[in-house]
Motif scaffolding. Structure first.
Motif, PDB file in Angstrom:
ATOM      1  N   SER A   1      37.307  37.117  25.613  1.00  0.00           N
ATOM      2  CA  SER A   1      36.609  37.507  26.838  1.00  0.00           C
ATOM      3  C   SER A   1      35.424  38.362  26.429  1.00  0.00           C
ATOM      4  O   SER A   1      35.198  38.590  25.247  1.00  0.00           O
ATOM      5  N   GLY A   2      34.717  38.853  27.399  1.00  0.00           N
ATOM      6  CA  GLY A   2      33.648  39.801  27.105  1.00  0.00           C
ATOM      7  C   GLY A   2      32.264  39.322  27.509  1.00  0.00           C
ATOM      8  O   GLY A   2      31.305  40.092  27.463  1.00  0.00           O
ATOM      9  N   ALA A   3      32.154  38.053  27.920  1.00  0.00           N
ATOM     10  CA  ALA A   3      30.831  37.503  28.225  1.00  0.00           C
ATOM     11  C   ALA A   3      30.176  38.221  29.408  1.00  0.00           C
ATOM     12  O   ALA A   3      29.027  38.665  29.322  1.00  0.00           O
ATOM     13  N   VAL A   4      30.937  38.334  30.498  1.00  0.00           N
ATOM     14  CA  VAL A   4      30.349  38.921  31.708  1.00  0.00           C
ATOM     15  C   VAL A   4      29.952  40.373  31.438  1.00  0.00           C
ATOM     16  O   VAL A   4      28.834  40.798  31.749  1.00  0.00           O
ATOM     17  N   ALA A   5      30.858  41.118  30.801  1.00  0.00           N
ATOM     18  CA  ALA A   5      30.567  42.531  30.503  1.00  0.00           C
ATOM     19  C   ALA A   5      29.352  42.650  29.584  1.00  0.00           C
ATOM     20  O   ALA A   5      28.487  43.508  29.784  1.00  0.00           O
TER      21      ALA A   5
ATOM     22  N   ASN B   1      36.384  30.412  25.543  1.00  0.00           N
ATOM     23  CA  ASN B   1      36.252  31.276  26.721  1.00  0.00           C
ATOM     24  C   ASN B   1      36.152  30.371  27.935  1.00  0.00           C
ATOM     25  O   ASN B   1      35.947  29.161  27.807  1.00  0.00           O
TER      26      ASN B   1
ATOM     27  N   ASP C   1      42.728  34.669  34.790  1.00  0.00           N
ATOM     28  CA  ASP C   1      42.054  35.489  33.789  1.00  0.00           C
ATOM     29  C   ASP C   1      42.182  34.765  32.457  1.00  0.00           C
ATOM     30  O   ASP C   1      42.767  33.690  32.393  1.00  0.00           O
TER      31      ASP C   1
ATOM     32  N   ARG D   1      39.558  40.748  33.986  1.00  0.00           N
ATOM     33  CA  ARG D   1      40.159  40.323  35.243  1.00  0.00           C
ATOM     34  C   ARG D   1      41.682  40.514  35.239  1.00  0.00           C
ATOM     35  O   ARG D   1      42.284  40.688  36.274  1.00  0.00           O
ATOM     36  N   GLY D   2      42.281  40.449  34.062  1.00  0.00           N
ATOM     37  CA  GLY D   2      43.740  40.430  33.994  1.00  0.00           C
ATOM     38  C   GLY D   2      44.353  41.804  34.094  1.00  0.00           C
ATOM     39  O   GLY D   2      43.686  42.818  34.091  1.00  0.00           O
TER      40      GLY D   2
HETATM   41  N1  GLU Z   1      35.825  34.977  30.915  1.00  0.00           N
HETATM   42  C1  GLU Z   1      35.557  36.340  31.251  1.00  0.00           C
HETATM   43  C2  GLU Z   1      34.471  36.907  30.324  1.00  0.00           C
HETATM   44  O1  GLU Z   1      34.265  36.417  29.247  1.00  0.00           O
HETATM   45  C3  GLU Z   1      36.771  37.224  31.127  1.00  0.00           C
HETATM   46  C4  GLU Z   1      37.924  36.894  32.010  1.00  0.00           C
HETATM   47  C5  GLU Z   1      39.036  37.944  31.876  1.00  0.00           C
HETATM   48  O2  GLU Z   1      38.753  39.126  32.058  1.00  0.00           O
HETATM   49  O3  GLU Z   1      40.171  37.612  31.580  1.00  0.00           O
HETATM   50  O4  GLU Z   1      33.856  37.879  30.691  1.00  0.00           O
END
Ligand code: GLU
Length: 366
Positions: A54-58, A138, A152, A214-215
Motif C-alpha cells: 500500500s502507500g500510493a494514495v498517501a 497494489n 483494503d 483503509r484496513g
Molecule cells: N491501495 C491503497 C494505497 O496504495 C491502500 C489500501 C489500504 O489502505 O489497504 O494507497
C-alpha cells in the motif's frame, strides 16, 4: 549437477501504508529499504516472494491539493496516480541494488471476479516468479471506486496468496499483532497463536484504524482467518521492527500473532469461488429436493428442475448465490445460463445444469 537451491516456499508479504509512510504521508524510504533488504535475503535463500504494498494514495497526497471542484474520489485517484509511480520507482531502485528486478501488478476487484481475468493474473505472476521478477502488487486505485474496491489491501493480499498457493502470508502494519486489550495498556497481552476455530477473538479487537490505510485489525483478523482456513499460515506483525520478516521465517521468538493454517486446501476453482461472494450478480432459489441433493455427500450439480426463482441480472459465467426456500444462502456457483434463460427454464427438466458440480461451492461441504 543441479545448483538450484531447493524452493523454500512461496511467501506473500503485505506492507501497510503506515509502515512505509511518515506522519505527513510522505514515503519513509529508510523503512522501505529495511523491508527491501529482508525480502532480498529471502529471495537469496530460495523463497519465492510476492509483495503487496500500500502507500500510493498517501505518497501522492503531498504532491497535489486538488481544486475545489475535484471530488474526493477523483482526488484519491489522482493521488494514487502520482503516488504509485513514486512507490514503484523507490522499490525498483532499492531492489535494483540487490540485483532483483521488481515489476508492478495492479489489480481491481473485477480482476478476480472473472475466471479468465483471474487466470490471466495468476499466469502473469507465475511467469514473473519463474523469471525471478519480484511481483509488487497494489490495487489499481486510479480506476477503483468505492463500491468496487477491495475492503483494503489486507483483502487483496489474502486473495493473492490464495490464488498463488502461498504457504505463508505476513501482514505488516504498525502493531505487533492482536492484543487482549488496547496495545500498551497494563494487562493487555499479545495473542501468540490462534487457530481458525478460535472463538471470541473479535471482542478483543477495537475497531480503530491506523491513520492512513483503509484496513484495521478487525479486517486483518477476518482475512487472516479465512486464508488460514485454506491452508496458509498467516502472521500479523509489526513492519516497523527491523528484520521482522526474516525473524518470523527463521522461527525466532519475536512478537506477532500467528493464525495457524488449517490442514485442508481447496482445489483451484473452489478456491476462486471461496472468494467470490462479493462478486455474485444474482440469486437462485432452490426447492427442498435440490437443497438436500446439494448438501448431501454426493457430487451433485444444480439442475434447472430444482430452481424455483431467479433474482437479479447475470450473464452466463457470472457467479450466482444459491438460497434455499427459507432464504438461507447455502452456497454459490458459476452459472451456465444468463438470468433471462434461467428464468425461462425454471423447474424444467434440462440436461445442462444451471451450475455444474465443479463450479459449485456449498457452504457446509467445501
Ligand atoms: N491501495 C491503497 C494505497 O496504495 C491502500 C489500501 C489500504 O489502505 O489497504 O494507497
Amino acid at each position: 549437477m543441479n545448483n538450484k537451491k531447493p524452493g523454500l516456499g512461496r511467501v506473500a508479504v503485505k506492507v501497510g501504508t503506515n509502515v512505509i509512510t511518515n506522519a505527513d504521508g510522505s514515503l519513509n524510504t529508510g523503512r522501505m529499504l529495511r523491508l527491501v533488504e529482508q525480502v532480498a535475503v529471502l529471495i537469496k535463500q530460495g523463497y519465492e516472494v510476492i509483495l503487496i504494498s500500500s502507500g500510493a494514495v498517501a505518497a501522492g497526497r503531498g504532491d497535489l491539493k486538488p481544486s475545489r471542484k475535484t471530488s474526493l474520489i477523483a482526488s484519491k485517484q489522482i493521488w494514487a496516480a502520482l503516488g504509485q509511480v513514486k512507490l514503484m520507482s523507490n522499490y525498483q531502485f532499492f531492489f535494483g541494488k540487490y540485483g532483483i528486478p521488481a515489476g508492478q501488478v495492479l489489480a481491481t476487484k473485477e480482476s478476480f471476479s472473472d475466471r479468465l481475468h483471474y487466470l490471466n493474473m495468476k499466469n502473469c505472476i507465475t511467469g514473473m516468479l519463474e523469471n525471478k521478477v519480484l511481483p509488487i502488487v497494489n490495487e489499481n486505485d486510479t480506476i477503483s471506486i468505492n463500491e468496487l474496491m477491495f475492503t483494503d489491501n489486507d483483502e487483496l493480499s489474502g486473495m493473492i496468496s490464495s490464488m498463488m498457493d502461498c504457504s505463508i502470508l505476513i501482514l505488516l502494519s504498525n502493531v505487533d499483532g492482536i492484543y487482549t486489550g488496547t496495545p500498551g495498556m497494563p494487562g493487555s497481552e499479545l495473542l501468540r497463536i490462534l487457530d481458525t476455530d478460535a472463538t471470541n477473538v473479535d471482542r478483543y479487537i477495537t475497531s480503530s484504524k491506523s491513520s492512513f490505510g483503509r484496513g484495521g485489525m478487525l479486517s486483518k483478523y477476518s482475512i487472516a482467518r479465512q486464508i488460514a482456513g485454506e491452508g496458509i499460515d498467516v502472521f500479523i506483525a509489526n513492519g516497523m521492527r527491523d528484520s521482522i520478516i526474516t525473524d518470523i521465517l527463521k522461527g525466532r521468538d519475536v512478537p506477532y500473532t500467528r493464525i495457524a493454517a488449517a490442514p485442508k486446501r481447496k482445489n483451484g476453482v473452489k478456491k476462486w469461488l471461496y472468494h467470490s461472494n462479493t462478486f455474485a450478480r444474482g440469486i437462485v432459489y432452490v426447492n427442498e429436493g435440490a437443497r438436500d441433493a446439494l448438501l448431501s455427500s454426493r457430487a451433485s450439480s444444480l439442475l434447472m428442475i430444482g430452481v424455483t426463482r431467479i433474482e437479479g441480472f447475470f450473464k452466463k459465467g457470472d457467479i450466482v448465490r444459491i438460497f434455499d426456500s427459507k432464504d438461507r444462502q447455502i452456497g454459490l456457483g458459476k452459472s451456465q445460463y444468463d438470468s433471462e434463460k434461467a428464468e425461462m427454464y425454471i423447474g424444467e427438466k434440462l440436461k445442462k445444469p444451471l451450475v455444474k458440480y465443479d463450479y459449485l461451492l456449498i457452504n457446509s461441504k467445501n
